[in-house]
Design a protein around this motif. Structure first.
Motif, mmCIF file in Angstrom:
data_model
loop_
_atom_site.group_PDB
_atom_site.id
_atom_site.type_symbol
_atom_site.label_atom_id
_atom_site.label_comp_id
_atom_site.label_asym_id
_atom_site.label_seq_id
_atom_site.Cartn_x
_atom_site.Cartn_y
_atom_site.Cartn_z
ATOM 1 N N GLU A 283 0.816 -1.208 0.000
ATOM 2 C CA GLU A 283 0.000 0.000 0.000
ATOM 3 C C GLU A 283 0.850 1.258 0.000
ATOM 4 O OE1 GLU A 283 -3.083 0.242 -0.610
ATOM 5 O OE2 GLU A 283 -2.993 -1.934 -0.767
ATOM 6 N N LEU A 284 2.019 1.198 0.671
ATOM 7 C CA LEU A 284 2.844 2.404 0.752
ATOM 8 C C LEU A 284 3.588 2.674 -0.551
ATOM 9 C CD1 LEU A 284 4.281 2.269 4.340
ATOM 10 C CD2 LEU A 284 2.760 3.946 3.377
ATOM 11 N N GLU A 285 3.920 1.597 -1.279
ATOM 12 C CA GLU A 285 4.597 1.785 -2.556
ATOM 13 C C GLU A 285 3.603 2.234 -3.604
ATOM 14 O OE1 GLU A 285 6.555 -1.785 -3.738
ATOM 15 O OE2 GLU A 285 7.997 -1.560 -2.106
ATOM 16 N N CYS A 286 4.039 3.176 -4.479
ATOM 17 C CA CYS A 286 3.149 3.549 -5.568
ATOM 18 C C CYS A 286 3.580 2.792 -6.793
ATOM 19 C CB CYS A 286 3.171 5.047 -5.830
ATOM 20 S SG CYS A 286 4.220 5.956 -4.726
ATOM 21 N N GLU A 287 2.668 2.043 -7.366
ATOM 22 C CA GLU A 287 2.993 1.241 -8.530
ATOM 23 C C GLU A 287 3.075 2.115 -9.775
ATOM 24 O OE1 GLU A 287 0.559 -2.288 -9.176
ATOM 25 O OE2 GLU A 287 0.462 -2.401 -6.990
ATOM 26 N N THR A 288 4.024 1.805 -10.625
ATOM 27 C CA THR A 288 4.127 2.517 -11.896
ATOM 28 C C THR A 288 3.294 1.782 -12.932
ATOM 29 O OG1 THR A 288 6.388 2.987 -11.268
ATOM 30 C CG2 THR A 288 5.763 3.508 -13.511
ATOM 31 N N ASP B 243 -1.792 7.436 -1.568
ATOM 32 C CA ASP B 243 -0.444 7.748 -2.029
ATOM 33 C C ASP B 243 -0.041 9.084 -1.415
ATOM 34 O OD1 ASP B 243 1.850 8.290 -3.337
ATOM 35 O OD2 ASP B 243 1.047 8.091 -5.359
ATOM 36 N N MET B 244 1.095 9.098 -0.681
ATOM 37 C CA MET B 244 1.412 10.338 0.039
ATOM 38 C C MET B 244 1.723 11.500 -0.910
ATOM 39 S SD MET B 244 4.004 11.127 3.100
ATOM 40 C CE MET B 244 4.003 9.665 4.075
ATOM 41 N N ASN B 245 2.175 11.188 -2.143
ATOM 42 C CA ASN B 245 2.474 12.267 -3.095
ATOM 43 C C ASN B 245 1.233 13.103 -3.379
ATOM 44 O OD1 ASN B 245 5.072 11.266 -3.383
ATOM 45 N ND2 ASN B 245 4.364 9.766 -4.865
ATOM 46 N N VAL B 246 0.069 12.439 -3.461
ATOM 47 C CA VAL B 246 -1.170 13.158 -3.762
ATOM 48 C C VAL B 246 -1.531 14.101 -2.621
ATOM 49 C CG1 VAL B 246 -3.626 12.879 -4.166
ATOM 50 C CG2 VAL B 246 -2.030 11.336 -5.242
ATOM 51 N N THR B 247 -1.422 13.590 -1.365
ATOM 52 C CA THR B 247 -1.814 14.462 -0.246
ATOM 53 C C THR B 247 -0.811 15.594 -0.080
ATOM 54 O OG1 THR B 247 -0.707 13.025 1.322
ATOM 55 C CG2 THR B 247 -3.016 12.627 0.951
ATOM 56 N N ILE B 248 0.488 15.319 -0.371
ATOM 57 C CA ILE B 248 1.478 16.395 -0.294
ATOM 58 C C ILE B 248 1.127 17.483 -1.303
ATOM 59 C CG2 ILE B 248 3.885 16.986 -0.747
ATOM 60 C CD1 ILE B 248 4.671 14.282 0.372
ATOM 61 N N ALA B 249 0.781 17.070 -2.542
ATOM 62 C CA ALA B 249 0.443 18.054 -3.569
ATOM 63 C C ALA B 249 -0.776 18.868 -3.157
ATOM 64 C CB ALA B 249 0.185 17.347 -4.895
ATOM 65 N N LEU B 250 -1.800 18.180 -2.626
ATOM 66 C CA LEU B 250 -3.028 18.886 -2.224
ATOM 67 C C LEU B 250 -2.730 19.902 -1.133
ATOM 68 C CD1 LEU B 250 -5.630 16.008 -2.160
ATOM 69 C CD2 LEU B 250 -5.747 18.049 -3.542
ATOM 70 N N SER B 251 -1.900 19.498 -0.130
ATOM 71 C CA SER B 251 -1.656 20.432 0.975
ATOM 72 C C SER B 251 -0.756 21.577 0.535
ATOM 73 C CB SER B 251 -1.063 19.687 2.164
ATOM 74 O OG SER B 251 0.076 19.007 1.780
ATOM 75 N N LEU B 252 0.174 21.320 -0.423
ATOM 76 C CA LEU B 252 0.996 22.422 -0.937
ATOM 77 C C LEU B 252 0.118 23.430 -1.672
ATOM 78 C CD1 LEU B 252 4.307 20.832 -2.241
ATOM 79 C CD2 LEU B 252 3.953 22.316 -0.282
#
Lengths: 74, 234
Positions: free
Chosen positions: B15-20, B121-130
């Motif tokens: 779950e923590l890994e983002c699949e390509t 995916d933490m990248n998505v939440t990071i983008a949203l909060s930025l």
């Protein structure tokens, strides 16, 4: 080693106790004040939600730390 | 017991890994990986555009249909909520926040349809909060000007200025971790329940963890963002 990691993760998740107590107190006060002033229920519940979100953050940090412990120390 | 831990750790890692899903080649040996969360986000974008196009067809003033009534009450609810939370100077940011609440709401419950929620995916939440913190600071600068914005850090007394500066970093961190941690935490608890009692019980808990918690988190995210905007524009 595995059992120590599990113990560490369990201790990290104990932060949830603080969040639970905090949210419980906040909700009990909110219910009290809605009973006293039913017309202000909208404002009370929106500020209750804000407080709950902030109190809950500590529990989430505990969870994140526990997950990091399990994954990095495994 | 060890097999149980193995299974849980494998599930967590997965779950923590983002699949390509696929990569866009750049020609010089490098390539841009496209993650599963991005593809699911595209699906959400297309679905939301199609649904909104379908919903706003044939809107009339008299002889309102049931569909139009439902749409109007939904939009009216969101508009009332944001007008209260944003204050009079923040109302111009309402369309963005409505888009974000629709996106996060759909993204959190899309697990029910068999997709992987992008918010896991933490990248998505990071983008949203930025995006949120940039909007908050932009709103402050737009309202007060650069000088007023810088002076705002020394409010109410000059000694709290370091804390106010720290808040620029703490706010997005906390927004991002709250959304990510809640979605992931709900998932982990659901996995544990499924491992213990596979039949019947997960359905009941899924109602709370997948639907209620996901929608509450979408609400909390935009509510906090709009409160911060309100505070920045005061």
């Amino acid at each position: 080693m595995t059992s120590l990691v599990a113990l560490g993760a369990g201790i990290a998740v104990l932060t949830g106790a603080g969040a639970g107590i905090g949210i419980g107190i906040a909700t009990s006060k909110a219910v009290e004040s809605i009973a006293r002033q039913p017309e202000a229920s909208g404002k009370i519940s929106s500020s209750l939600l804000l407080g709950c979100a902030l109190a809950e953050a500590t529990a989430v940090y505990g969870l994140v730390v526990a997950i990091l412990i399990i994954l990095l120390l495994k | 017991m060890d097999a149980f831990v193995e299974k849980l750790v494998d599930g967590l890692n997965e779950e923590l890994e983002c699949e390509t899903v696929f990569s866009i080649p750049l020609g010089n040996g490098h390539s841009i990986p496209v993650f599963e969360s991005v593809v699911v986000t595209w699906i959400i974008i297309v679905a939301l555009i199609v649904i909104s196009k379908l919903l706003v067809r044939n809107l009339t003033i008299d002889h309102v249909s049931k569909k139009q009534l439902a749409l109007e009450s939904g939009i009216g609810f969101l508009r009332n909520f944001f007008e209260d939370a944003l204050g009079e100077h923040g109302v111009r940011y309402m369309p963005y926040l409505m888009t974000v609440i629709l996106y996060i709401g759909v993204a959190n419950v899309i697990g029910l349809f068999g997709f992987k929620p992008p918010t896991k995916d933490m990248n998505v939440t990071i983008a949203l909060s930025l995006m949120s913190i940039i909007l908050i600071e932009y709103a402050g600068i737009y309202k007060k000007g650069v000088k007023g914005w810088i002076k705002g850090f020394a409010q109410p007394v000059a000694i709290v200025a370091p804390i106010n500066v720290l808040e620029i970093f703490i706010r997005p961190l906390s927004l991002c971790m709250r959304l990510f941690g809640n979605v992931l935490g709900a998932f982990v608890v659901m996995e544990l329940i499924k491992l213990c009692i596979p039949v019947g019980v997960p359905t009941v808990f899924s109602l709370y963890f997948d639907i209620f918690d996901g929608l509450i988190q979408a609400y909390v995210f935009v509510f906090l963002t709009s409160l911060f905007i309100n505070e920045a524009t005061e």
